[in-house]
Design an enzyme around this catalytic site. Sequence first.
Site, PDB file in Angstrom:
ATOM      1  CB  CYS A   1      -1.191   0.204   1.266  1.00  0.00           C
ATOM      2  SG  CYS A   1      -2.142   1.160   0.965  1.00  0.00           S
TER       3      CYS A   1
ATOM      4  CG  HIS B   1      -4.168  -3.666   2.352  1.00  0.00           C
ATOM      5  ND1 HIS B   1      -3.053  -3.170   3.488  1.00  0.00           N
ATOM      6  CD2 HIS B   1      -4.581  -2.585   1.911  1.00  0.00           C
ATOM      7  CE1 HIS B   1      -3.188  -2.155   3.346  1.00  0.00           C
ATOM      8  NE2 HIS B   1      -4.086  -1.507   2.471  1.00  0.00           N
TER       9      HIS B   1
ATOM     10  CD  GLU C   1      -2.223  -6.276   4.943  1.00  0.00           C
ATOM     11  OE1 GLU C   1      -2.464  -5.146   5.196  1.00  0.00           O
ATOM     12  OE2 GLU C   1      -1.421  -6.667   4.005  1.00  0.00           O
TER      13      GLU C   1
END
Length: 213
Positions: free
Chosen positions: A88, A193, A195
């Site tokens: 990001c 992202h 994650e």
Amino acid sequence: MLTVIVDYGSGNLHSAAKSFERAARETGREIRIEVSGDPVRVAAADRVVLPGVGAFADCRAGLNAIPGLHEAIEDSAVTRARPFFGICVGMQLMATRGMEHGAHDGFGWIAGTVDRITPDDPALKIPHMGWNEIRLCTPHPVFRNLGDDAHAYFVHSYAFTDVAAEERLAEVDYGGPIIAAVGRDTMIGTQFHPEKSQAVGLRLIRNFLEWAP
């Protein structure tokens, strides 16, 4: 092998650490994941991950506020050519400059400017938030085996522009093409992202941990 997720006061560190730890276990290798803002630990790492949430200038200021941290990241990724992953705003900081709340210098690793998203369709909301399909532009080991119709989670109002074709790894369509991933040499970055991107994100993280550039 040590992978350090950089803690400089900006990033979804808990979620990122859990995802990297899970991906590390799936590799079957002895990979240690550590969250640290200590330049000494960053310098000792075999791989460095730079997350980032918020404004470009704030993230840059957060890094600069920790003596020696930016220098340790630069030495690791550029001088020693150890694998680097920007997430990001961590990816955006790789740019020449960012235009959020004024012009601010980036690392200058990937030539380009980070500017506000301007979709062709005025009905599309900013920030660009949610799940979107990733369109691969340039083959890269970190993006292998993601499967067809791979989707990832985005949340951002600014994005990379004017990136050379060979350094543009992936795009997303949001009222026109938006750069979703960049990379060169031993460094990569994703606007989305991993994650938060479930199976696709875990696969990508595992690929990064297994990458041997």
